[in-house]
Design a protein around this motif. Sequence first.
Motif, PDB file in Angstrom:
ATOM      1  N   LEU A   1       0.881  -1.164   0.000  1.00  0.00           N
ATOM      2  CA  LEU A   1       0.000   0.000   0.000  1.00  0.00           C
ATOM      3  C   LEU A   1       0.919   1.215   0.000  1.00  0.00           C
ATOM      4  CD1 LEU A   1      -2.585   1.683   0.383  1.00  0.00           C
ATOM      5  CD2 LEU A   1      -2.353   1.310   2.847  1.00  0.00           C
ATOM      6  N   VAL A   2       0.846   1.999  -1.057  1.00  0.00           N
ATOM      7  CA  VAL A   2       1.659   3.207  -1.165  1.00  0.00           C
ATOM      8  C   VAL A   2       0.728   4.410  -1.049  1.00  0.00           C
ATOM      9  CG1 VAL A   2       3.302   4.504  -2.565  1.00  0.00           C
ATOM     10  CG2 VAL A   2       3.267   2.013  -2.687  1.00  0.00           C
ATOM     11  N   ALA A   3       0.905   5.189   0.005  1.00  0.00           N
ATOM     12  CA  ALA A   3       0.119   6.411   0.209  1.00  0.00           C
ATOM     13  C   ALA A   3       1.065   7.596   0.079  1.00  0.00           C
ATOM     14  CB  ALA A   3      -0.544   6.400   1.585  1.00  0.00           C
ATOM     15  N   ALA A   4       0.837   8.410  -0.927  1.00  0.00           N
ATOM     16  CA  ALA A   4       1.755   9.517  -1.210  1.00  0.00           C
ATOM     17  C   ALA A   4       0.987  10.665  -1.841  1.00  0.00           C
ATOM     18  CB  ALA A   4       2.879   9.044  -2.135  1.00  0.00           C
TER      19      ALA A   4
ATOM     20  N   ALA B   1       4.564   8.178   2.130  1.00  0.00           N
ATOM     21  CA  ALA B   1       5.470   9.268   1.781  1.00  0.00           C
ATOM     22  C   ALA B   1       4.703  10.579   1.867  1.00  0.00           C
ATOM     23  CB  ALA B   1       6.024   9.073   0.365  1.00  0.00           C
ATOM     24  N   GLU B   2       5.122  11.462   2.755  1.00  0.00           N
ATOM     25  CA  GLU B   2       4.441  12.743   2.906  1.00  0.00           C
ATOM     26  C   GLU B   2       5.179  13.873   2.204  1.00  0.00           C
ATOM     27  OE1 GLU B   2       3.539  13.632   6.920  1.00  0.00           O
ATOM     28  OE2 GLU B   2       2.242  11.890   7.193  1.00  0.00           O
ATOM     29  N   HIS B   3       6.387  13.598   1.772  1.00  0.00           N
ATOM     30  CA  HIS B   3       7.178  14.646   1.123  1.00  0.00           C
ATOM     31  C   HIS B   3       6.706  14.857  -0.312  1.00  0.00           C
ATOM     32  CE1 HIS B   3      10.558  17.033  -0.229  1.00  0.00           C
ATOM     33  NE2 HIS B   3      10.793  16.155  -1.193  1.00  0.00           N
ATOM     34  N   ARG B   4       6.428  16.112  -0.633  1.00  0.00           N
ATOM     35  CA  ARG B   4       6.123  16.460  -2.019  1.00  0.00           C
ATOM     36  C   ARG B   4       7.431  16.683  -2.768  1.00  0.00           C
ATOM     37  NH1 ARG B   4       1.584  18.792  -4.395  1.00  0.00           N
ATOM     38  NH2 ARG B   4       3.077  20.051  -5.544  1.00  0.00           N
ATOM     39  N   PRO B   5       7.645  15.987  -3.866  1.00  0.00           N
ATOM     40  CA  PRO B   5       8.896  16.194  -4.612  1.00  0.00           C
ATOM     41  C   PRO B   5       9.003  17.603  -5.177  1.00  0.00           C
ATOM     42  CG  PRO B   5       7.382  14.789  -5.841  1.00  0.00           C
ATOM     43  CD  PRO B   5       6.800  14.939  -4.477  1.00  0.00           C
TER      44      PRO B   5
ATOM     45  N   ALA C   1      -3.119  38.010  13.417  1.00  0.00           N
ATOM     46  CA  ALA C   1      -1.667  38.049  13.485  1.00  0.00           C
ATOM     47  C   ALA C   1      -1.070  36.888  14.257  1.00  0.00           C
ATOM     48  CB  ALA C   1      -1.220  39.365  14.119  1.00  0.00           C
ATOM     49  N   ASP C   2      -1.826  36.281  15.175  1.00  0.00           N
ATOM     50  CA  ASP C   2      -1.266  35.237  16.016  1.00  0.00           C
ATOM     51  C   ASP C   2      -1.370  33.847  15.409  1.00  0.00           C
ATOM     52  OD1 ASP C   2      -0.516  37.017  17.909  1.00  0.00           O
ATOM     53  OD2 ASP C   2      -2.386  36.866  19.059  1.00  0.00           O
ATOM     54  N   HIS C   3      -2.015  33.737  14.221  1.00  0.00           N
ATOM     55  CA  HIS C   3      -2.171  32.392  13.648  1.00  0.00           C
ATOM     56  C   HIS C   3      -0.807  31.818  13.287  1.00  0.00           C
ATOM     57  CE1 HIS C   3      -3.937  29.023  11.536  1.00  0.00           C
ATOM     58  NE2 HIS C   3      -3.011  29.221  10.637  1.00  0.00           N
ATOM     59  N   ARG C   4      -0.616  30.569  13.608  1.00  0.00           N
ATOM     60  CA  ARG C   4       0.627  29.879  13.261  1.00  0.00           C
ATOM     61  C   ARG C   4       0.310  28.730  12.318  1.00  0.00           C
ATOM     62  NH1 ARG C   4       1.927  33.887  15.154  1.00  0.00           N
ATOM     63  NH2 ARG C   4       3.388  34.334  16.838  1.00  0.00           N
ATOM     64  N   GLY C   5       1.023  28.666  11.204  1.00  0.00           N
ATOM     65  CA  GLY C   5       0.856  27.524  10.308  1.00  0.00           C
ATOM     66  C   GLY C   5       1.315  26.270  11.010  1.00  0.00           C
ATOM     67  N   ARG C   6       0.542  25.167  10.843  1.00  0.00           N
ATOM     68  CA  ARG C   6       0.840  23.949  11.570  1.00  0.00           C
ATOM     69  C   ARG C   6       1.727  22.986  10.799  1.00  0.00           C
ATOM     70  NH1 ARG C   6      -5.206  22.709  12.760  1.00  0.00           N
ATOM     71  NH2 ARG C   6      -5.396  24.178  11.075  1.00  0.00           N
ATOM     72  N   ASP C   7       2.011  23.295   9.572  1.00  0.00           N
ATOM     73  CA  ASP C   7       2.819  22.362   8.794  1.00  0.00           C
ATOM     74  C   ASP C   7       3.738  23.170   7.894  1.00  0.00           C
ATOM     75  OD1 ASP C   7       3.935  20.466   7.233  1.00  0.00           O
ATOM     76  OD2 ASP C   7       2.108  19.286   7.011  1.00  0.00           O
ATOM     77  N   ASP C   8       5.004  23.256   8.285  1.00  0.00           N
ATOM     78  CA  ASP C   8       5.949  24.093   7.560  1.00  0.00           C
ATOM     79  C   ASP C   8       6.164  23.619   6.144  1.00  0.00           C
ATOM     80  OD1 ASP C   8       9.272  25.359   8.117  1.00  0.00           O
ATOM     81  OD2 ASP C   8       7.396  26.444   7.894  1.00  0.00           O
ATOM     82  N   ARG C   9       5.811  22.355   5.891  1.00  0.00           N
ATOM     83  CA  ARG C   9       6.029  21.817   4.544  1.00  0.00           C
ATOM     84  C   ARG C   9       4.989  22.289   3.562  1.00  0.00           C
ATOM     85  NH1 ARG C   9       5.883  15.880   6.761  1.00  0.00           N
ATOM     86  NH2 ARG C   9       4.189  16.936   7.833  1.00  0.00           N
TER      87      ARG C   9
ATOM     88  N   ALA D   1      -4.840  24.768   4.404  1.00  0.00           N
ATOM     89  CA  ALA D   1      -3.536  24.490   3.797  1.00  0.00           C
ATOM     90  C   ALA D   1      -2.615  23.711   4.718  1.00  0.00           C
ATOM     91  CB  ALA D   1      -2.864  25.806   3.399  1.00  0.00           C
ATOM     92  N   SER D   2      -2.896  23.685   6.018  1.00  0.00           N
ATOM     93  CA  SER D   2      -1.967  23.055   6.950  1.00  0.00           C
ATOM     94  C   SER D   2      -2.540  21.841   7.666  1.00  0.00           C
ATOM     95  CB  SER D   2      -1.498  24.077   7.991  1.00  0.00           C
ATOM     96  OG  SER D   2      -2.594  24.676   8.654  1.00  0.00           O
ATOM     97  N   THR D   3      -3.810  21.518   7.445  1.00  0.00           N
ATOM     98  CA  THR D   3      -4.406  20.358   8.098  1.00  0.00           C
ATOM     99  C   THR D   3      -3.957  19.080   7.408  1.00  0.00           C
ATOM    100  OG1 THR D   3      -6.325  21.626   8.794  1.00  0.00           O
ATOM    101  CG2 THR D   3      -6.571  19.238   8.734  1.00  0.00           C
ATOM    102  N   ARG D   4      -3.560  18.106   8.211  1.00  0.00           N
ATOM    103  CA  ARG D   4      -2.994  16.877   7.642  1.00  0.00           C
ATOM    104  C   ARG D   4      -3.788  15.621   7.990  1.00  0.00           C
ATOM    105  NH1 ARG D   4       0.261  17.902   3.776  1.00  0.00           N
ATOM    106  NH2 ARG D   4       1.367  15.959   4.121  1.00  0.00           N
ATOM    107  N   THR D   5      -4.992  15.767   8.515  1.00  0.00           N
ATOM    108  CA  THR D   5      -5.767  14.597   8.935  1.00  0.00           C
ATOM    109  C   THR D   5      -6.851  14.286   7.919  1.00  0.00           C
ATOM    110  OG1 THR D   5      -5.351  15.117  11.245  1.00  0.00           O
ATOM    111  CG2 THR D   5      -7.154  13.610  10.783  1.00  0.00           C
TER     112      THR D   5
END
Length: 966
Positions: free
Chosen positions: A51-54, A203-207, A273-281, A499-503
Amino acid sequence: MSSPAERYAQARVRAARQATAAGRFADGLGFELDDFQVRALDAVQEGDGVLVAAPTGAGKTVVGEFAVFLALETGRKAFYTTPIKALSNQKYHDLVARHGPENVGLLTGDSSINGEAPVVVMTTEVLRNMMYSSSPTLTGLGYVVMDEVHYLADRFRGAVWEEVIIHLPESVQVVSLSATVSNAEEFGDWLRTVRGNTEVIVAEHRPVPLWQHMMVGTQMFDLFVTDGGAEGSTRVNPALLQRIEQAERATGWTREDAGGPRGRRGAVRGRYADHRGRDDRRGGRGGRGRADRSDRGRRPDDVVPLADRGALPGGVASRAQVVDRLDREGLLPAITFIFSRAGCDAAVGQLLGRGMRLVPEEEGRRIRELVAERIAEVDPADLGVLGYHDFVEGLARGFAAHHAGMLPLFREIVEELFTAGRVRAVFATETLALGINMPARSVVLEKLVKFNGETHAPVTPAEYTQLTGRAGRRGIDVEGHAVVLWRRGVDPVEVAGLASTRTYPLRSSFRPSSNMAVNLVAQYGRPAAHELLQSSFAQFQADRSVVGLTRRLKENQEALDGYEEAMACDRGDFREYGRLRHELSELEKKQARRRQASRRADIAVALDELGVGDVVRLEGSRKGTMAVVLPTSRAKGTGEPTALTSNGSLHTLTVAGFRDVPDVIGTLKVPSSFNARSPKARKDLASALREKVSEPLPGRSGRGGGSRGDGGDDGDAPAYRSSLETRVDELRAQLRAHPSHTCPDREEHARWAARWWQLRRETDDLQRRVSERTNTVAKTFERICDLLSTLGYLTPDGLAVTEEGQRLRRIYTELDLVVAEALRRGSWQRLSGADLAAVVSALVHEARGDDVGEARMPGVEVEEALGEIGAIWREVSTLKVEHRLEPDREPDPGIAWMVHRWASGRGLEEVLRDGTLSAGDFVRRCKQVVDLLGQIAQAADPPVARTARRASSAVLRGVVAADRLD
């Protein structure tokens, strides 16, 4: 620099790898494999499933192509399955280019090319039908690639994926390719359960890195910036927030217009102004040395006036301006998702109206030649109604629409040209994101709300990722770009969250059908089929949710045993004594609730009877101790009066504000001209109230006075009240007579008994929840089998398939039982080919929100047949409800007259005239009609089978047949 020994060791590793199938395959690719691809290839080579999840564009299809390579190298067969025909066609062309037409076949609902080839591309439904029919084509099958396997979450067609995975022979290796999902390990655990060894590779990395932007007017801003340093925190771009605030002021719009607070000037900026992105990628590097795009190429038209011709609502740049800006930034080719078919077509018209050209004229001429060659089979008389002239003009200028309402052939041309880089801008609905390989440098989202089939709903994080994942072409682009157009009411913090939610959990949509049931019973027998369905992913997920509940049940049972031991009494059975106390307590609570409900009703009646000037005493109010009822004061929709308190405040008299029926303690004349909005009027009336009613006055006869406040049970019917009170008396007598009643430790025992009964209620609720989730799929299967036995498709004992059941085995449509019943009753014996096509259209058609129209009947025979279909559907639905099954959707005859005209040889323009269906939708429905007619031809008696084949030939002509592969 490596030492000679290190270089020698590396060369040894390369040589060893090149000696393997994976190495030979990789050598022919022309690019280096990523680590996750290498791991997946090694697992497949070792004989394991994977199973490849990418992410989209990461290159997971390479793993599927390796399975094809292995099949050809080892002399076995490989099936490459996809969820949709367009993706099957695309993959067929890819594999033909790599392995040659003699080695690759295609099987879809309407195409059959070289079906016995060693490699066959097909839709998943085709493979499912093969297995149920024990097709000889399955002989020698070694590999099945399930592309876009996350499609099993689709509530309409997802069950097919699970059927295939469960029923494939153990000898077949399954290669599953999925978009990124957060529960890949759970899905992999299930695959191991039903398929054996399965390697899960995530694989979570986007090439190709993806940058997130918002466009305000025609200015484009990075969505995120990063505060200095490699470990700096990511937040929403302050420059973007400032520009949005300026745009809001310029358009005269405030956050209050959208139901949100605006506050003081600058509060919007402070809030964001205080919002922080949750996924730097996910674009979180926006501040690392990159120039803000808003600072480049600025010119006076960057702020777009509302009056701009072609502009969208809320000060948003027109589609032409957006494309022009992307072109100037070097961000084409781009896909703009509009979520509206009409909007996609309108976008092409707007660019044509502006005279926009994105490709050289010479390239446009070559595109025209290609299109003319591809549409050679289409009747020239039909081109006008198909919108061909705008279509080809847009293509020749480098832009096009792409949506399900287009002619399939037109969509395929757009896909081919866009993939080749010859079309620079495509305006698409979300259907383009479903697996078709059309990557772009940029993706634009016009809105973050779309119609989900039932209502307009916000785009989910999973949908946002799927859509924006198209941005960034591997091997072509160094980065991809996602652009959200700002419009009034769009919150950049919400965009940042998307843009930063990963679930993105994968949820099974599996449910047994009548066709599935007869096929399973025929192949495995009912007991074995019951056990087989227990292995579905749907049941696997349900069982996992039960694990925690079962653990709590065990803990509760241990605690119950302990409580029972603690409440043991040497004088008698304290458990029985506790049961009596518990029952008595529950009945006394019921009495109290009924008295309370009766009192609330009395209070409501008293409040309703209050008149202007009546003075009542308030209970515990800080607004004053008394209040006078005001004129015309009934609160809208409640009937609750408004009063003025003795300290001059307005106060609504509600049932909840009184513990007992309110007494009228006096009256006060209220001027008819009294204005409750006037502070002076309120002050004067409050002063008069305090002077007039300085001491309690006697209530007036018949008004208030607590006439029902004696605690009686006046609201109950006498017989019920007597029965309740009698039972209470009986329980009290039994308690006094019980041996444990005189125990000196009675109350200590009782405390443990109370805990026992509370935990017993919780445990019973847990048991109910476990029961509801245990064996849910198999229970549904059993109910379907009982229904099929009632109808005669299974034997009375439900253990074998009857002759009529064999007919049902070949009907795969959603309304399978309706079709089977119509065939059994001979409902279609008298119909012509065109008549049968029209009737069958009612079984496949389901009107969209914008194509609902009045059903027209093409003739008496069709009308009678449709009437009988309706009667059969009602009978089947009634039986399904009786067997606790969900009824099927109702047949929809909305396009019967159109299909009848087409099957009778009429031209496309005449068929579509006065209808609500687009040409593309009509062609798609016709293909579905052809597919079901093919099933009927296989299942029906000879006369109807011949009619079905004639009907299929009559429908499969002209534009309906034009996009079939040669």
